[in-house]
Design a protein around this motif. Structure first.
Motif, PDB file in Angstrom:
ATOM      1  N   LEU A  47       0.830  -1.208   0.000  1.00 50.08           N
ATOM      2  CA  LEU A  47       0.000   0.000   0.000  1.00 50.08           C
ATOM      3  C   LEU A  47       0.866   1.260   0.000  1.00 50.08           C
ATOM      4  O   LEU A  47       0.463   2.287  -0.543  1.00 50.08           O
ATOM      5  N   TYR A  48       2.027   1.197   0.571  1.00 43.76           N
ATOM      6  CA  TYR A  48       2.950   2.336   0.559  1.00 43.76           C
ATOM      7  C   TYR A  48       3.419   2.618  -0.867  1.00 43.76           C
ATOM      8  O   TYR A  48       3.534   3.773  -1.276  1.00 43.76           O
ATOM      9  N   ARG A  50       1.755   1.971  -3.544  1.00 45.82           N
ATOM     10  CA  ARG A  50       0.605   2.436  -4.331  1.00 45.82           C
ATOM     11  C   ARG A  50      -0.246   3.337  -3.442  1.00 45.82           C
ATOM     12  O   ARG A  50      -1.315   2.967  -2.974  1.00 45.82           O
ATOM     13  N   ARG A  51       0.255   4.531  -3.207  1.00 43.82           N
ATOM     14  CA  ARG A  51      -0.369   5.457  -2.248  1.00 43.82           C
ATOM     15  C   ARG A  51      -1.819   5.787  -2.568  1.00 43.82           C
ATOM     16  O   ARG A  51      -2.599   6.115  -1.683  1.00 43.82           O
ATOM     17  N   GLU A  52      -2.168   5.749  -3.858  1.00 42.51           N
ATOM     18  CA  GLU A  52      -3.543   6.096  -4.237  1.00 42.51           C
ATOM     19  C   GLU A  52      -4.541   5.016  -3.835  1.00 42.51           C
ATOM     20  O   GLU A  52      -5.740   5.229  -3.888  1.00 42.51           O
ATOM     21  N   GLY A  53      -4.016   3.858  -3.430  1.00 44.74           N
ATOM     22  CA  GLY A  53      -4.869   2.746  -3.022  1.00 44.74           C
ATOM     23  C   GLY A  53      -5.000   1.719  -4.134  1.00 44.74           C
ATOM     24  O   GLY A  53      -4.712   1.993  -5.294  1.00 44.74           O
ATOM     25  N   VAL A  83      -5.143   1.564   7.980  1.00 45.92           N
ATOM     26  CA  VAL A  83      -5.656   1.364   6.623  1.00 45.92           C
ATOM     27  C   VAL A  83      -7.091   1.846   6.584  1.00 45.92           C
ATOM     28  O   VAL A  83      -7.814   1.750   7.574  1.00 45.92           O
ATOM     29  N   ARG A  85     -10.704   1.751   4.018  1.00 44.06           N
ATOM     30  CA  ARG A  85     -11.376   1.195   2.842  1.00 44.06           C
ATOM     31  C   ARG A  85     -12.183   2.315   2.204  1.00 44.06           C
ATOM     32  O   ARG A  85     -12.863   3.061   2.901  1.00 44.06           O
ATOM     33  N   HIS A  96     -11.511  -0.082  -2.519  1.00 44.92           N
ATOM     34  CA  HIS A  96     -10.085   0.237  -2.567  1.00 44.92           C
ATOM     35  C   HIS A  96      -9.577   0.355  -1.134  1.00 44.92           C
ATOM     36  O   HIS A  96     -10.310   0.775  -0.247  1.00 44.92           O
ATOM     37  N   ALA A  98      -6.198   1.771   1.250  1.00 44.42           N
ATOM     38  CA  ALA A  98      -5.027   2.647   1.239  1.00 44.42           C
ATOM     39  C   ALA A  98      -4.578   2.876   2.669  1.00 44.42           C
ATOM     40  O   ALA A  98      -5.357   2.722   3.619  1.00 44.42           O
ATOM     41  N   THR A 100      -3.664   5.048   5.856  1.00 40.91           N
ATOM     42  CA  THR A 100      -4.053   6.329   6.439  1.00 40.91           C
ATOM     43  C   THR A 100      -2.765   7.112   6.742  1.00 40.91           C
ATOM     44  O   THR A 100      -1.668   6.540   6.679  1.00 40.91           O
TER      45      THR A 100
END
Length: 145
Positions: A47-48, A50-53, A83, A85, A96, A98, A100
């Motif tokens: 997730l880091y 792909r920051r956009e989620g 995280v 949703r 998705h 991502a 927080t």
């Protein structure tokens, strides 16, 4: 079997052994020093990057795990506020996930310590060793000749 074939098999077994030993060490390190698990670290790392989620399916594919395994880890991370949703704007069945802001901070601290521990694990490898190893692994990844 040829002698070269036997040597390749031994190299494969040695590579697996090094990988498993390093992974086991890192699992214990994360558990003891950070009260976390390697799967949690892996989810946060994905997730880091792909920051956009990502969707849960994408996350599962990135980690090479089942949707159920990814969901269980995301559930715990969400419960701790690391995280979130987010429902898809175009498909209400798609969620998705991502990190927080708290998750970003948590992961950055974990990642720095993880990198330092990996550095310690492989401290006997010189820069030249690493260049050679990287080249070998790049060629091996290419698949059969």
């Amino acid at each position: 079997m040829s002698e070269l074939s036997k040597r390749r098999l031994k190299a494969w077994i040695r590579l697996l052994g090094v990988t498993r030993a390093a992974e086991n060490h890192l699992r214990a390190y994360l558990r003891v020093h950070h009260k976390t698990t390697l799967p949690r670290f892996d989810v946060m790392a994905a997730l880091y990057r792909r920051r956009e989620g990502v969707t849960m399916s994408e996350l599962s594919r990135m980690l090479l795990v089942s949707n159920g395994n990814a969901t269980a880890v995301v559930d715990r991370l969400e419960g701790e506020g690391f995280v979130r949703r987010l429902p898809s704007e175009t498909d209400r069945r798609t969620i998705h996930v991502a990190l927080t802001p708290a998750g970003l901070r948590q992961f950055e601290g974990l990642a720095a310590d993880h990198e330092a521990e990996v550095d310690t694990l492989f401290a006997r490898l010189t820069e030249r060793d690493l260049d050679t190893l990287t080249d070998i692994l790049r060629r091996a990844k290419g698949g059969p000749a």
